[in-house]
Design a protein around this motif. Sequence first.
Motif, PDB file in Angstrom:
ATOM      1  N   GLY A  40      45.693  40.306  36.395  1.00 48.51           N
ATOM      2  CA  GLY A  40      45.142  41.148  37.320  1.00 48.51           C
ATOM      3  C   GLY A  40      43.767  40.717  37.626  1.00 48.51           C
ATOM      4  O   GLY A  40      43.216  40.574  38.725  1.00 48.51           O
ATOM      5  N   LEU A  41      43.105  40.330  36.548  1.00 47.00           N
ATOM      6  CA  LEU A  41      41.679  39.936  36.596  1.00 47.00           C
ATOM      7  C   LEU A  41      41.865  38.525  37.433  1.00 47.00           C
ATOM      8  O   LEU A  41      40.749  38.446  38.386  1.00 47.00           O
ATOM      9  CB  LEU A  41      41.101  39.621  35.279  1.00 47.00           C
ATOM     10  CG  LEU A  41      40.445  40.499  34.754  1.00 47.00           C
ATOM     11  CD1 LEU A  41      40.328  40.612  33.099  1.00 47.00           C
ATOM     12  CD2 LEU A  41      38.942  40.942  35.007  1.00 47.00           C
ATOM     13  N   GLY A  53      42.213  39.038  41.344  1.00 45.33           N
ATOM     14  CA  GLY A  53      41.044  39.557  41.552  1.00 45.33           C
ATOM     15  C   GLY A  53      39.953  38.586  41.964  1.00 45.33           C
ATOM     16  O   GLY A  53      39.470  38.272  42.969  1.00 45.33           O
ATOM     17  N   ALA A 107      38.552  37.330  45.427  1.00 45.57           N
ATOM     18  CA  ALA A 107      36.963  37.330  45.708  1.00 45.57           C
ATOM     19  C   ALA A 107      36.405  36.085  45.860  1.00 45.57           C
ATOM     20  O   ALA A 107      35.331  36.002  46.888  1.00 45.57           O
ATOM     21  CB  ALA A 107      36.199  37.893  44.399  1.00 45.57           C
ATOM     22  N   LEU A 138      45.172  44.242  48.620  1.00 47.50           N
ATOM     23  CA  LEU A 138      44.200  43.630  48.285  1.00 47.50           C
ATOM     24  C   LEU A 138      42.871  43.914  48.412  1.00 47.50           C
ATOM     25  O   LEU A 138      41.697  43.371  47.648  1.00 47.50           O
ATOM     26  CB  LEU A 138      44.275  41.937  48.579  1.00 47.50           C
ATOM     27  CG  LEU A 138      45.518  41.522  48.024  1.00 47.50           C
ATOM     28  CD1 LEU A 138      45.561  40.051  48.715  1.00 47.50           C
ATOM     29  CD2 LEU A 138      45.739  41.256  46.584  1.00 47.50           C
ATOM     30  N   ASN A 143      37.991  50.442  44.579  1.00 39.87           N
ATOM     31  CA  ASN A 143      38.292  50.294  43.310  1.00 39.87           C
ATOM     32  C   ASN A 143      38.586  52.051  42.925  1.00 39.87           C
ATOM     33  O   ASN A 143      39.700  51.881  42.106  1.00 39.87           O
ATOM     34  CB  ASN A 143      36.878  49.945  42.599  1.00 39.87           C
ATOM     35  CG  ASN A 143      37.167  48.638  41.622  1.00 39.87           C
ATOM     36  OD1 ASN A 143      38.034  47.971  42.117  1.00 39.87           O
ATOM     37  ND2 ASN A 143      36.275  48.475  40.724  1.00 39.87           N
ATOM     38  N   LEU A 145      42.009  52.418  43.733  1.00 36.52           N
ATOM     39  CA  LEU A 145      42.898  51.500  42.728  1.00 36.52           C
ATOM     40  C   LEU A 145      43.202  51.854  41.510  1.00 36.52           C
ATOM     41  O   LEU A 145      44.068  51.969  41.070  1.00 36.52           O
ATOM     42  CB  LEU A 145      42.285  49.999  42.744  1.00 36.52           C
ATOM     43  CG  LEU A 145      42.738  48.793  42.285  1.00 36.52           C
ATOM     44  CD1 LEU A 145      44.117  48.571  43.207  1.00 36.52           C
ATOM     45  CD2 LEU A 145      41.959  47.608  42.159  1.00 36.52           C
ATOM     46  N   TYR A 172      42.781  44.229  38.015  1.00 36.77           N
ATOM     47  CA  TYR A 172      42.149  43.664  39.295  1.00 36.77           C
ATOM     48  C   TYR A 172      40.883  44.700  39.898  1.00 36.77           C
ATOM     49  O   TYR A 172      39.923  43.916  39.962  1.00 36.77           O
ATOM     50  CB  TYR A 172      43.118  44.179  40.682  1.00 36.77           C
ATOM     51  CG  TYR A 172      42.777  43.459  41.833  1.00 36.77           C
ATOM     52  CD1 TYR A 172      43.473  42.196  42.334  1.00 36.77           C
ATOM     53  CD2 TYR A 172      42.155  44.120  42.971  1.00 36.77           C
ATOM     54  CE1 TYR A 172      43.317  41.762  43.625  1.00 36.77           C
ATOM     55  CE2 TYR A 172      41.813  43.337  44.166  1.00 36.77           C
ATOM     56  CZ  TYR A 172      42.471  42.543  44.318  1.00 36.77           C
ATOM     57  OH  TYR A 172      42.073  41.690  45.596  1.00 36.77           O
ATOM     58  N   ALA A 173      40.727  45.771  39.156  1.00 37.30           N
ATOM     59  CA  ALA A 173      39.435  46.619  39.305  1.00 37.30           C
ATOM     60  C   ALA A 173      38.576  46.050  38.270  1.00 37.30           C
ATOM     61  O   ALA A 173      37.220  46.032  38.946  1.00 37.30           O
ATOM     62  CB  ALA A 173      39.787  48.064  38.923  1.00 37.30           C
ATOM     63  N   SER A 183      38.088  43.104  37.596  1.00 42.25           N
ATOM     64  CA  SER A 183      37.740  41.716  38.199  1.00 42.25           C
ATOM     65  C   SER A 183      36.556  42.112  39.421  1.00 42.25           C
ATOM     66  O   SER A 183      35.709  41.052  39.486  1.00 42.25           O
ATOM     67  CB  SER A 183      38.806  41.025  38.857  1.00 42.25           C
ATOM     68  OG  SER A 183      38.970  41.526  40.144  1.00 42.25           O
ATOM     69  N   ARG A 184      36.396  43.329  39.610  1.00 37.96           N
ATOM     70  CA  ARG A 184      35.279  43.391  40.838  1.00 37.96           C
ATOM     71  C   ARG A 184      34.144  44.023  40.230  1.00 37.96           C
ATOM     72  O   ARG A 184      33.058  44.169  40.803  1.00 37.96           O
ATOM     73  CB  ARG A 184      35.869  44.593  41.620  1.00 37.96           C
ATOM     74  CG  ARG A 184      37.134  44.172  42.397  1.00 37.96           C
ATOM     75  CD  ARG A 184      37.542  45.255  43.251  1.00 37.96           C
ATOM     76  NE  ARG A 184      38.303  44.956  44.340  1.00 37.96           N
ATOM     77  CZ  ARG A 184      39.201  45.589  45.151  1.00 37.96           C
ATOM     78  NH1 ARG A 184      39.055  47.119  44.900  1.00 37.96           N
ATOM     79  NH2 ARG A 184      40.017  45.193  45.964  1.00 37.96           N
TER      80      ARG A 184
END
Length: 360
Positions: A58-59, A62, A66, A121, A125, A128, A185-186, A188-189
């Motif tokens: 997930g990272l 993301g 990005a 996508l 956050n 998410l 994914y979250a 990664s932000r």
Amino acid sequence: MKVFNDHRIAAIDIARGYAVLTMFIAHAQPDQASGWAHLLTIASGGERPRTLFAITGGLALGLFVASGLRRGGDIGELRRTIAIRGVFLIALGLFLQTMSSGVSIVLDTWGLLFLIALPFLLVRNTALLVSATVLLVVGTAVKLWVGTSLNLTLAVHTEFLQLLDWFTTGSYPVLIWLAFLGFGYAISRLDLSRRRTQLLLLLGGVVLFSAVVDAVLTTSLPGAPGTFLGDLLEHVSAIGFAVALIAALLLVTSGMGVVARVAGLVLFPLRAVGSMPLTIYTGHVLALTVWRGFGAPGAESWLPFLTLTLCSLVFATLWRLFLGRGPLERLIGVISLPSQSRTQQLPGSLQGAEKVDRTR
């Protein structure tokens, strides 16, 4: 010689390399482990390596999105690229399922997750994280309760078997793994280069992991494996472990100090494995297929696992040093490029391949 692109985060590759190699334990450990070998079994940690693999995935997804948006890429084009890679992974995973490797293949599930994630996508956050939490709870319940009844009802229809495996009865239930992907994914932000972020992630992961372990050990909360609460606690504990490990690796490997340089050198083979997980995973499935085809010699010892691990570390290190991106990673990158860029890539120059290494 430039081995890794600047945009790659060493800690993520190292964490994923650890996840891949510890998953080998479940695939090649002897039936009866004793003595020091119990340490290897503990290191594999049941759900922890698989959850770590999903969180790092997930990272990586993301960071890929990005990075593409930061360079002015179109979200539609990014979705097309991810969709192609998802279809490729589904096809490869279903192909590997035909092998007599003894491995429960994850690649087809991972490809399906890519396709499901396409509309989400750009979700904020907060939404998410809330959605991932709900999915984890619902997915655990579906796996435990709904999956059993559905399996009894639909298993006689062979056309439903793959859907059952993906969503309810398989080793990698989509709802639960979609939650893991969402958490990664979250993360990664966040600004992962900041020490404050790294420390907060480490603290949060340790607290989450420790609290669940303490609750289970002291039986202050009811819940044994095979129960809803027990399974949910196992997932939460594995998430805490994954977050804490990634944060610790970020603290150790980021920056330009002596510690970071030494850690980078010592952990380079593990990082190399993590930079080409598709190649290493596929290779180990093929190796196990051949090994079992010859009667699984040495199955009573840890020799098969140690051989797989050593060969993976040596292969990945040498390939990364001299050829760069992993072979299957390079293939999937070329396949998913726009047609014009693909034409430019086909001659196969290493320099060109490295320039489009936009994903993990």
